[in-house]
Design a protein around this motif. Structure first.
Motif, PDB file in Angstrom:
ATOM      1  N   UNK A 171      12.407  -5.735  -0.743  1.00  0.00           N
ATOM      2  CA  UNK A 171      11.826  -5.804  -0.452  1.00  0.00           C
ATOM      3  C   UNK A 171      10.579  -4.710  -0.799  1.00  0.00           C
ATOM      4  N   UNK A 172      10.957  -3.839   0.064  1.00  0.00           N
ATOM      5  CA  UNK A 172       9.960  -2.243   0.033  1.00  0.00           C
ATOM      6  C   UNK A 172       9.666  -2.001  -1.549  1.00  0.00           C
ATOM      7  N   UNK A 173      10.459  -2.271  -2.065  1.00  0.00           N
ATOM      8  CA  UNK A 173      11.409  -0.822  -3.373  1.00  0.00           C
ATOM      9  C   UNK A 173      10.203  -2.138  -3.993  1.00  0.00           C
ATOM     10  N   UNK A 174      10.148  -3.223  -4.256  1.00  0.00           N
ATOM     11  CA  UNK A 174       9.911  -4.188  -5.179  1.00  0.00           C
ATOM     12  C   UNK A 174       8.148  -4.062  -4.844  1.00  0.00           C
ATOM     13  N   UNK A 175       7.333  -3.698  -3.745  1.00  0.00           N
ATOM     14  CA  UNK A 175       6.329  -3.638  -3.595  1.00  0.00           C
ATOM     15  C   UNK A 175       5.943  -2.047  -4.157  1.00  0.00           C
ATOM     16  N   UNK A 176       6.470  -1.379  -4.335  1.00  0.00           N
ATOM     17  CA  UNK A 176       6.711   0.231  -3.980  1.00  0.00           C
ATOM     18  C   UNK A 176       6.293  -0.098  -5.700  1.00  0.00           C
ATOM     19  N   UNK A 177       7.358  -1.299  -6.154  1.00  0.00           N
ATOM     20  CA  UNK A 177       7.017  -0.920  -7.770  1.00  0.00           C
ATOM     21  C   UNK A 177       8.177   0.371  -8.692  1.00  0.00           C
ATOM     22  N   UNK A 178       9.098   0.702  -7.707  1.00  0.00           N
ATOM     23  CA  UNK A 178      10.110   1.512  -8.232  1.00  0.00           C
ATOM     24  C   UNK A 178      11.409   1.453  -7.517  1.00  0.00           C
ATOM     25  N   UNK A 179      12.543   0.974  -7.815  1.00  0.00           N
ATOM     26  CA  UNK A 179      13.827   0.803  -6.970  1.00  0.00           C
ATOM     27  C   UNK A 179      14.812   1.982  -7.812  1.00  0.00           C
TER      28      UNK A 179
ATOM     29  N   UNK B  73       4.310  -4.298   8.245  1.00  0.00           N
ATOM     30  CA  UNK B  73       4.217  -6.062   7.232  1.00  0.00           C
ATOM     31  C   UNK B  73       5.169  -6.611   8.360  1.00  0.00           C
ATOM     32  N   UNK B  74       4.728  -8.092   8.999  1.00  0.00           N
ATOM     33  CA  UNK B  74       5.460  -8.068   9.316  1.00  0.00           C
ATOM     34  C   UNK B  74       6.962  -9.097   8.483  1.00  0.00           C
ATOM     35  N   UNK B  75       6.678  -8.954   7.501  1.00  0.00           N
ATOM     36  CA  UNK B  75       7.581  -9.832   6.825  1.00  0.00           C
ATOM     37  C   UNK B  75       9.074  -9.529   6.685  1.00  0.00           C
ATOM     38  N   UNK B  76       8.867  -8.103   7.001  1.00  0.00           N
ATOM     39  CA  UNK B  76      10.341  -7.258   7.649  1.00  0.00           C
ATOM     40  C   UNK B  76      11.359  -7.427   8.362  1.00  0.00           C
ATOM     41  N   UNK B  77      10.342  -8.201   9.514  1.00  0.00           N
ATOM     42  CA  UNK B  77      10.641  -8.872  10.534  1.00  0.00           C
ATOM     43  C   UNK B  77      10.963 -10.428  10.457  1.00  0.00           C
ATOM     44  N   UNK B  78      11.468 -10.633   9.312  1.00  0.00           N
ATOM     45  CA  UNK B  78      11.293 -12.787   9.270  1.00  0.00           C
ATOM     46  C   UNK B  78      12.539 -12.810   9.612  1.00  0.00           C
ATOM     47  N   UNK B  79      13.849 -11.543   9.463  1.00  0.00           N
ATOM     48  CA  UNK B  79      14.828 -11.702   9.382  1.00  0.00           C
ATOM     49  C   UNK B  79      15.452 -11.639  11.218  1.00  0.00           C
TER      50      UNK B  79
ATOM     51  N   UNK C 220       0.676  -1.167   0.006  1.00  0.00           N
ATOM     52  CA  UNK C 220      -0.294   0.195   0.508  1.00  0.00           C
ATOM     53  C   UNK C 220       0.695   1.442  -0.288  1.00  0.00           C
ATOM     54  N   UNK C 221       2.405   1.390   0.317  1.00  0.00           N
ATOM     55  CA  UNK C 221       3.184   2.095   0.519  1.00  0.00           C
ATOM     56  C   UNK C 221       2.987   3.380  -1.049  1.00  0.00           C
ATOM     57  N   UNK C 222       2.645   2.890  -2.001  1.00  0.00           N
ATOM     58  CA  UNK C 222       2.445   3.934  -3.400  1.00  0.00           C
ATOM     59  C   UNK C 222       1.408   4.241  -2.933  1.00  0.00           C
ATOM     60  N   UNK C 223      -0.163   4.021  -2.983  1.00  0.00           N
ATOM     61  CA  UNK C 223      -1.104   4.815  -2.513  1.00  0.00           C
ATOM     62  C   UNK C 223      -1.193   5.669  -0.944  1.00  0.00           C
ATOM     63  N   UNK C 224      -0.299   5.220   0.033  1.00  0.00           N
ATOM     64  CA  UNK C 224       0.090   5.795   1.199  1.00  0.00           C
ATOM     65  C   UNK C 224       0.505   7.350   0.516  1.00  0.00           C
ATOM     66  N   UNK C 225       1.090   7.379  -0.198  1.00  0.00           N
ATOM     67  CA  UNK C 225       2.515   8.205  -0.329  1.00  0.00           C
ATOM     68  C   UNK C 225       2.009   8.926  -1.162  1.00  0.00           C
ATOM     69  N   UNK C 226       1.153   8.282  -2.719  1.00  0.00           N
ATOM     70  CA  UNK C 226       0.030   9.185  -3.737  1.00  0.00           C
ATOM     71  C   UNK C 226      -1.094  10.354  -2.211  1.00  0.00           C
ATOM     72  N   UNK C 227      -1.359   9.330  -1.155  1.00  0.00           N
ATOM     73  CA  UNK C 227      -2.579   9.890  -1.064  1.00  0.00           C
ATOM     74  C   UNK C 227      -2.052  11.442  -0.440  1.00  0.00           C
TER      75      UNK C 227
END
Lengths: 371, 371
Positions: free
Chosen positions: A45-53, A170-176, A16-23
């Motif tokens: 992981x975040x940049x991939x979800x964001x859709x722009x690295x 996003x708990x995915x970020x804490x798995x490591x 949802x990061x892209x959407x939140x920033x746009x908002x």
């Protein structure tokens, strides 16, 4: 009384990061992170979800966060003509991003604002945070702690404008997170819930949240330490950290006064707070037995046994991942108990404690914590 | 997952209004209220705390709130060159102000946006609300319900931009609520907490808040009805309403589906929701006994006795202030149970209910509620 950013929560919520920033009208965000999060793949992981690295990135946040790193992050922000900030990391990264968001909108350097909240007169640049640890609660608090230099005590600043506009958990970020970091960060969150709940400030909504956090962390911390891939435990710990971050809005108490005076030693803040809690709870069980009974119930312990139960938890975490049981065991022996006790007794957090320990009581606690 | 305005709470908190408006850059606020709040002195109380009584005021909000009133409020806003809105009133006033804040920034008329959240594409004008009743929870929700005309069903709109930027809960404003309004509004808040808690959406932070609200309202509603000057009870009810408003963020259930299909009858929404709750709880006690046990505990009742306990509460409120026990007793007898049941079964709130009643079950409930 209660102020929270917009909170998105759950596995995959980074999308949802892209959407939140746009908002909030952000077109060119600066990503602030550190080498650890970059190395672990968290930023990717975040940049991939964001859709722009291909985004501006500042990754030179150290541990602890310093004035110089904030100033440098703000410089990168200006050079890249950014209009908002995304923080991906633990408490140090988030705290750096908070202060950088002030510099970004108002100019000046960190030294102008640290500890001087009244000088923050303009809205800060919009800040969205994605925590990569479950502990500090900085993702839902209006506070930041930045150190003038790495070896010096942190300077806390608390201002409504330091609150992120949105938090994406996003708990995915804490798995490591490795076991020992999972333990110290989780203990930090647990102390936030407990000391926040005990604080007598009249905020029953936050009391409900704090008790929920204690229950959740007590049920999941050891699972998350034992198996970092336990997604249910990781999700619960991330929620518990969020609840802890909300809880400290009510105030803190002696364990955090003590953790602060020990902060020049190279031991994780969460561990310092956790080691400081049992002697503090001993005092609280004598002086505020009613509130402590609720804490014991949430911890799943008999009334009057919170301090002992907490010690047992520390012992199990010591067995499992080497959390120290005393500061001496962590190699820290050079403290002057009387001076440390005086510093703890002078801390502002005593104002929000349900019982204010005397200097002698602080000195006894200091001696027990050093061991 | 969780989005709240900045919340100030407590007797005397109206005094922060000036500061809150300055903080969001509002220099010329339009005050929206209704004749009741004006007549009771509630608006004067707020203007005195604000320190300026020469402000633009729109007080033509009716019950229920209509498209025409919103359009007229937006006209006053433009004529007085306002840059923000302050709502002082109950749910109808707050809902009117929410939709007016959209018109104020984006233009157009209420008909363009009601039920069409996707058309709200710009940030709304900053809205600060001071609730004068303890019930609707609109002060912390991103929803509004506006009626095309007084005799027609309301049109709900839910959008993040309808959330107030700040809510100031000053229980002083509720001291003049008469007993029957105190009861119906309080029952509304209680149904929000109960149906929000029962909703299976995974939001444990809100679950903690909902259980806190149930406990608080169960302990204080009858006190507030019996003695409107009981400041402790008024404060607890205002907090319970806030907790109810947060709870409905998780979702609602059959009692609200039923209250909505009965909404053309001239009975307060809170009373309709309350009359609809006991038959709904009977079903829930059969189908989700685990969650209902927690509700019973918060209500201070034995497990399995929530529906009966709620009926007893209604009977006591009937004795005390004339809350009707059936719709027939309130003069409403012209319903077609089969048609009402079909309408309730088609409501979107069934999607967030832990058990979805069949049309037959809805028809049985409708018959019991009509009496």
């Amino acid at each position: 009384m209660l102020h929270l950013p917009l909170v998105h929560f759950g596995f995959g919520s980074a999308a949802v990061l892209r959407h939140v920033l746009a908002d909030v009208g952000v077109r060119q965000p600066l990503f602030i992170t550190d080498a650890g999060v970059r190395g672990s793949g968290g930023l990717d992981y975040v940049l991939k979800a964001f859709g722009d690295s291909r985004v501006p990135i500042f990754d030179a946040v150290g541990e602890p966060p310093t004035f110089a790193a904030v100033d440098a992050a703000a410089g990168t922000y200006r050079a890249a003509r950014c209009d908002g900030i995304v923080a991906v990391g633990g408490g140090s990264v988030i705290d750096t991003a908070k202060m950088a968001s002030v510099l970004a909108s108002q100019g000046g350097s960190t030294a102008d604002y640290a500890g001087a909240a009244e000088r923050i007169t303009k809205p800060a640049a919009p800040l969205v945070v994605l925590p990569s640890t479950s502990g500090s609660g900085s993702e839902v608090s209006p506070s930041t702690g930045i150190h003038p230099a790495a070896g010096e005590p942190g300077v806390r600043t608390r201002a409504p404008r330091l609150m992120p506009v949105a938090t994406i958990c996003d708990p995915e970020l804490t798995l490591t997170m490795p076991p020992r970091l999972t333990a110290s960060a989780g203990l930090d969150a647990l102390t936030h819930c407990i000391e926040g709940y005990l604080s007598p400030a009249g905020n029953p909504v936050v009391d409900s949240i704090a008790l929920g956090g204690i229950t959740r962390i007590a049920a999941h911390l050891e699972r998350a330490v034992a198996d970092g891939a336990d997604r249910q435990a990781r999700e619960a710990m991330m929620l518990g950290a969020l609840e802890g971050g909300i809880s400290i809005g009510k105030g803190l108490g002696p364990a955090h006064a003590l953790a602060t005076v020990f902060s020049h030693w190279p031991v994780a803040h969460g561990t310092l707070a956790a080691l400081s809690l049992p002697p503090s709870l001993d005092l609280m069980e004598r002086h505020v037995p009613g509130r402590m009974a609720a804490v014991a119930q949430a911890l799943g312990l008999p009334a009057g046994q919170s301090a002992n139960g907490f010690r047992s938890l520390l012992e199990r975490l010591h067995e499992r991942c080497g959390i120290p049981l005393t500061l001496r065991a962590a190699g820290c022996t050079d403290g002057d108990p009387a001076a440390l006790a005086r510093a703890a007794e002078a801390s502002a957090v005593n104002l929000t404690s349900p019982y204010r320990p005397s200097i002698q009581e602080y000195e006894d606690m200091v001696s027990r914590i050093i061991g």
